[in-house]
Write an enzyme that holds these catalytic residues in place. Structure first.
Site, PDB file in Angstrom:
ATOM      1  N   ASP A  11      61.069  50.190   4.674  1.00  0.00           N
ATOM      2  CA  ASP A  11      61.122  48.732   4.604  1.00  0.00           C
ATOM      3  C   ASP A  11      60.039  48.272   4.047  1.00  0.00           C
ATOM      4  OD1 ASP A  11      61.106  46.225   5.675  1.00  0.00           O
ATOM      5  OD2 ASP A  11      61.899  46.681   7.613  1.00  0.00           O
ATOM      6  N   TYR A 228      53.349  50.319  17.435  1.00  0.00           N
ATOM      7  CA  TYR A 228      54.766  49.667  16.934  1.00  0.00           C
ATOM      8  C   TYR A 228      54.420  49.066  15.558  1.00  0.00           C
ATOM      9  CZ  TYR A 228      59.356  47.927  16.540  1.00  0.00           C
ATOM     10  OH  TYR A 228      60.550  47.714  16.126  1.00  0.00           O
ATOM     11  N   LYS A 231      60.968  50.158  13.531  1.00  0.00           N
ATOM     12  CA  LYS A 231      61.816  51.455  13.738  1.00  0.00           C
ATOM     13  C   LYS A 231      61.778  52.095  12.522  1.00  0.00           C
ATOM     14  CE  LYS A 231      62.868  52.892  17.802  1.00  0.00           C
ATOM     15  NZ  LYS A 231      61.892  53.463  18.649  1.00  0.00           N
TER      16      LYS A 231
HETATM   17  P1  13P Z   1      62.766  47.430  11.341  1.00  0.00           P
HETATM   18  O1  13P Z   1      62.440  48.954  11.773  1.00  0.00           O
HETATM   19  O2  13P Z   1      64.249  47.774  10.940  1.00  0.00           O
HETATM   20  O3  13P Z   1      61.951  46.726  10.709  1.00  0.00           O
HETATM   21  O4  13P Z   1      62.918  46.644  12.777  1.00  0.00           O
HETATM   22  C1  13P Z   1      62.067  46.246  13.509  1.00  0.00           C
HETATM   23  C2  13P Z   1      62.270  45.439  14.573  1.00  0.00           C
HETATM   24  O5  13P Z   1      61.437  45.386  15.595  1.00  0.00           O
HETATM   25  C3  13P Z   1      63.790  44.910  14.728  1.00  0.00           C
HETATM   26  O6  13P Z   1      63.620  43.794  16.037  1.00  0.00           O
HETATM   27 MG    MG Z   2      61.947  45.241   9.319  1.00  0.00          MG
HETATM   28 MG    MG Z   3      64.895  48.827   9.354  1.00  0.00          MG
HETATM   29 MG    MG Z   4      61.940  50.147  10.166  1.00  0.00          MG
END
Ligand code: 13P
Ligand code: MG
Ligand code: MG
Ligand code: MG
Ligand code: 13P
Ligand code: MG
Length: 386
Positions: A11, A228, A231
């Site tokens: 990302d 964090y 994801k």
């Molecule tokens: P991503 O890992 O897809 O960027 O998701 C982050 C997130 O917190 C979505 O609410």
């Molecule tokens: Mg993202």
């Molecule tokens: Mg993502």
């Molecule tokens: Mg992600």
């Protein structure tokens, strides 16, 4: 011919929130891969995205963990992140946890699934790419594909699959792996992979001849970063047919939109919804967690295809069910089991709130003028039950 398939994803920033990759960032990455192809580092490549994750699908003859290929991917992400910054995209450079590259992209943030294979006469593969979830999300579907005859009749009726497959399972908390053989050790396997936050299927081999059949990107970003940072949004490469699951057996495993951790702020269980490339955009509650599948044939390292595997009315019911489950789960609001369990929340902002409230907690015994809290008497020596 020995060919390596490398799927490396990150990302690097996205449009209007954690929603979708911007085409200009894909173009920037594409330029880097085109140069690598012209230089002979890559044989072929295909660039796509799932939600806010940029996916580099690359083929070459340099083997797994090749510094040149990894550097190519790193440079592609860096260039794409620059464009993301210029456009003011959200969370530009999100998954690039390090400033410098040192020979191997693993541990720097991007997810990596690679397999070096001896190409069969026909080498059909499927690449499954998810957004808003983590690597253990593939445990259940990979188990179904490679170990469950109710999903994969080939395990029963195809003599070339009948001896089953072995699963390399990684403990992401301890950094240790164990290999378990199905069907002989099915229950041991399920005992582990039923805890997908900790035990993640990393590789699958055919028992008969150790042929590598599937690989999963096992990077868990928050465990790498210690906090964090979004994801993991994992990918898996699955080889198909001819003593391996048929394409339709691989896809069948995703006809049930099982609950996976991820979704909003990486902190909620939601259904994994198989979608077409066109619908690979995170929307409702930053999801629901989405899965794209692309089918290719690999020939002399060339990527023939792809076919957009879930762009198909046969998956309408899985999507409909996923939407029903999404409604149901959402109605729990901030309550478990929609929200993840505390161990998984350790890497979010929740510990900061617990820390803030710590001084305001009073001893229960003081409040009720008893000698001790009924909850701190220690474990009674009662009998255990099943
Ligand atoms: P991503 O890992 O897809 O960027 O998701 C982050 C997130 O917190 C979505 O609410
Ligand atoms: Mg993202
Ligand atoms: Mg993502
Ligand atoms: Mg992600
Ligand atoms: P076809 O006859 O269409 O090739 O089908 C073969 C098969 O085994 C489908 O699962
Ligand atoms: Mg046929």
């Amino acid at each position: 011919m020995r060919t390596t398939i490398s799927v490396i994803k990150a990302d690097i920033g996205s449009l209007a929130g954690h929603h979708v990759v911007h085409p200009d960032t894909m173009a920037a990455a594409s330029k880097v891969l085109a140069e690598a192809k012209a230089q002979g580092i890559l044989i072929d490549y295909y660039i796509t995205h799932v939600g806010d994750d940029l996916q580099l699908i690359m083929t070459h003859t340099r083997g797994e963990l090749d510094p040149k290929v990894h550097e190519t991917a790193w440079n592609a992400f860096k260039k794409a992140a620059e464009v993301a910054r210029d456009l003011g995209l959200y969370a530009a450079g999100q998954d690039l946890l390090s400033d410098s590259f040192s020979g191997n992209i693993r541990g720097l943030g991007p997810g990596v699934a690679e397999m070096e294979i001896e190409e069969r006469v026909s080498e059909p593969i499927a690449i499954f790419m998810a957004d808003k979830t983590e690597p253990g999300a593939f445990n259940l579907p990979l188990y179904k594909m490679f170990a469950d005859p109710f999903n994969t009749p080939g395990l029963v009726i195809d003599p070339t699959m009948h001896n089953g497959f072995k699963f390399e399972v990684l403990d992401v908390y301890e950094g240790e792996a164990v290999t378990l053989t199905a069907p002989q050790e099915l229950y041991d396997l399920l005992a582990l992979i039923g805890t997908p936050a900790r035990y993640v299927i990393r590789r699958i081999y055919r028992n008969d001849d150790n042929l590598l059949a599937a690989v999963v990107a096992i990077e868990r970003l928050n465990l790498i970063a210690g906090k964090y940072v979004g994801k993991d949004d994992p990918v898996t490469i699955v080889r198909l047919q001819h003593g391996l699951p048929a394409l339709g057996e691989a896809l069948e495993a995703f006809s049930f939109p099982h609950l996976v951790p991820g979704w909003m702020r990486g902190s909620h269980y939601g259904p994994l919804m198989p979608v077409s490339q066109r619908d690979a955009r995170a929307t409702r509650f930053d999801g629901p967690p989405r899965l794209v599948g692309l089918g290719f044939n690999v020939k002399n390292g060339k990527l023939v295809g792809p076919s957009d595997l879930f762009d198909d009315p046969a998956f309408d019911e899985a999507r409909r069910l996923a939407n029903v489950i999404a409604d149901y789960m959402r109605r729990h609001g901030p309550f478990m089991p929609h929200r993840l369990e505390p161990t998984e929340m350790e890497y979010t902002t929740l510990p900061l709130i617990q820390e803030k409230l710590r001084p305001r907690f009073k001893k229960e015994a003081d409040m009720y003028k008893t000698k001790e809290s009924i909850y701190t008497k220690g474990k009674s020596s009662g009998e255990t039950h099943d």
